[in-house]
Design a protein around this motif. Structure first.
Motif, PDB file in Angstrom:
ATOM      1  N   ILE A   1      -6.157   5.782   1.930  1.00 18.43           N
ATOM      2  CA  ILE A   1      -5.290   7.264   1.990  1.00 18.43           C
ATOM      3  C   ILE A   1      -5.899   7.951   3.218  1.00 18.43           C
ATOM      4  CG2 ILE A   1      -4.284   9.038   1.093  1.00 18.43           C
ATOM      5  CD1 ILE A   1      -4.898   7.746  -1.662  1.00 18.43           C
TER       6      ILE A   1
ATOM      7  N   ILE B   1       0.838   4.545  -2.810  1.00 24.59           N
ATOM      8  CA  ILE B   1       0.500   5.583  -2.571  1.00 24.59           C
ATOM      9  C   ILE B   1       1.662   6.589  -2.966  1.00 24.59           C
ATOM     10  CG2 ILE B   1      -0.035   7.281  -0.738  1.00 24.59           C
ATOM     11  CD1 ILE B   1      -1.569   5.208   0.907  1.00 24.59           C
ATOM     12  N   ARG B   2       2.768   6.105  -2.714  1.00 21.64           N
ATOM     13  CA  ARG B   2       4.013   6.791  -3.089  1.00 21.64           C
ATOM     14  C   ARG B   2       4.038   7.298  -4.551  1.00 21.64           C
ATOM     15  NH1 ARG B   2       7.351   4.102   0.221  1.00 21.64           N
ATOM     16  NH2 ARG B   2       8.314   2.734  -1.314  1.00 21.64           N
TER      17      ARG B   2
ATOM     18  N   ILE C   1       0.795  -1.319   0.097  1.00 20.83           N
ATOM     19  CA  ILE C   1      -0.186   0.069  -0.113  1.00 20.83           C
ATOM     20  C   ILE C   1       0.866   1.263   0.087  1.00 20.83           C
ATOM     21  CG2 ILE C   1      -1.768   1.550   1.259  1.00 20.83           C
ATOM     22  CD1 ILE C   1      -2.891  -0.973  -0.037  1.00 20.83           C
ATOM     23  N   ARG C   2       2.075   1.170   0.803  1.00 16.72           N
ATOM     24  CA  ARG C   2       2.641   2.401   0.762  1.00 16.72           C
ATOM     25  C   ARG C   2       3.303   3.004  -0.361  1.00 16.72           C
ATOM     26  NH1 ARG C   2       6.774   2.487   5.613  1.00 16.72           N
ATOM     27  NH2 ARG C   2       4.860   2.394   6.946  1.00 16.72           N
ATOM     28  N   ARG C   3       3.885   1.868  -1.148  1.00 14.83           N
ATOM     29  CA  ARG C   3       4.496   1.843  -2.424  1.00 14.83           C
ATOM     30  C   ARG C   3       3.423   2.699  -3.441  1.00 14.83           C
ATOM     31  NH1 ARG C   3       7.287  -3.010  -4.993  1.00 14.83           N
ATOM     32  NH2 ARG C   3       8.258  -2.872  -2.953  1.00 14.83           N
TER      33      ARG C   3
END
Length: 381
Positions: free
Chosen positions: A330, A301-302, A297-299
């Motif tokens: 988010i 969003i980035r 998920i973090r990737r």
């Protein structure tokens, strides 16, 4: 379990007479102590209420509920009395939702579910004083057998169901099942979850034969594509009765657009998704922003932040409003946390419009939305 579907033994009984393709879902549940728990009725009502909500959302029907010493069961059907082209998909999706509910209700044990698909005898039957709608046949018995074979928390489906939805859900094979009266063992699969596929751009369909007819429509469409190439956005609506060739005509539009250098994105509405916000747009914008649901998920969003910085740098603070559209968790920031619902939609529209303009400045764009008679309200807006 066959006793559930026997006709009432009276002189006024009626057999099931209508043959139709349908899907049968059997579920066994435990954990409610009907003899010792004063709240057993409330618990059963809560659980069945969840079941009915899930079935209604997927347009299935709860046909039978059995509570007894040998266990508690229920039977549901998809395709009877209301038929859809995707009843197998609806049944598996409903089973996964029911499975999740059973894990969230503290008094329930993990449920056992069996699903089978095929031709069934359907209709109303019973006596003059008590009637019931039901389904009957080999596939109903198969679904019941799959239920009794399934382990706690397991959803077992027949090979026919697995084949129908193999591109939408993930499965693990189970040992073939020997059934009475069948010469060959039946293939069995356990549902392990939804299949996450990365959204891709619209591909040009391939037809072996050239398009015949529709010359006037194609000429008009060609003119609209040329206007779009001159920075004049166009909207084309294709409407006709079922079987009149809408899909073939749209495929030809895609071919013509690709030939002229258009980048395409496509999505389709679903009959079961009329209350799912932005359903037809989700795949389009996931492909547009190159969202990979298999990545952490973090990737994701980035990567999204990078796309917005490139295409709408003044809108970076508004990224959280994209959350429901892209199915990304988010968190709100200082800017978006103060927005009312109407303002969030306006900001969402603004950020998408800017991104579209940026992309269209690089290459002409074609967006195809199919089956709009099933579009949800927010997608339509």
């Amino acid at each position: 379990m066959s006793a559930i579907f026997e006709r009432e033994q009276s002189g006024h009984g009626a057999f099931l007479t209508e043959l139709r393709p349908a899907v049968a879902l059997f579920l066994r549940f435990a954990g409610i102590e009907f003899d010792d728990d004063e709240r057993a009725g409330d618990k059963l009502t809560a659980f069945i209420g969840h079941i009915q909500t899930i079935l209604a959302r997927n347009e299935g029907a709860l046909l039978q509920l059995i509570v007894g010493d040998k266990g508690s069961y229920l039977c549901a059907a998809f395709g009877a009395p209301i038929a859809h082209e995707d009843d197998a998909r609806r049944s598996v999706r409903a089973a996964l939702e029911i499975q999740q509910i059973s894990l969230e209700l503290p008094f329930l044990h993990p449920v056992n579910i069996g699903i089978s698909q095929g031709i069934m005898r359907t209709g109303a039957y019973g006596g003059t004083t008590r009637g019931i709608y039901g389904v009957h046949g080999d596939e109903v018995n198969v679904a019941a057998r799959l239920m009794t074979t399934a382990g706690p928390g397991e959803i077992l489906v027949s090979g026919r169901v697995q084949k129908a939805v193999a591109d939408l859900f993930s499965f693990e094979p189970r040992p073939p099942l020997l059934l009475k009266g069948k010469a060959e063992p039946m293939l069995v699969f356990a549902v392990t979850g939804k299949r996450h596929q990365r959204a891709i751009r619209l591909e040009e369909p391939h037809y072996a034969s050239p398009m015949i007819g529709r010359s006037a429509e194609l000429a008009l469409i060609g003119e609209k594509l040329e206007l779009a190439l001159q920075n004049q956005g166009q909207v084309i609506g294709v409407t006709a009765d079922a079987g009149m060739g809408k899909s073939r005509l749209v495929a030809e539009v895609i071919r013509l657009a690709r030939k002229r250098g258009f980048t395409g994105y496509g999505g389709a509405c679903e009959s079961s998704g009329t209350n799912t916000p932005y359903l037809v747009w989700k795949g389009i914008w996931q492909a547009f922003f190159d969202v990979d649901p298999t990545a952490p998920i973090r990737r994701q969003i980035r990567n999204l932040e990078g796309e917005i910085e490139d295409r709408a740098p003044a809108r970076v603070d508004a990224i959280p409003v994209l959350s429901p559209l892209l199915d990304l968790p988010i968190e709100d920031n200082d800017f978006t946390s103060t927005l009312e619902a109407k303002d969030r939609r306006n900001v969402l529209t603004a950020i998408l419009e800017e991104c579209l303009k940026s992309a269209a400045a690089e290459a002409p764009l074609l967006v195809v939305l199919e089956d709009l008679h099933w579009i949800d309200a927010l997608s339509n807006e």
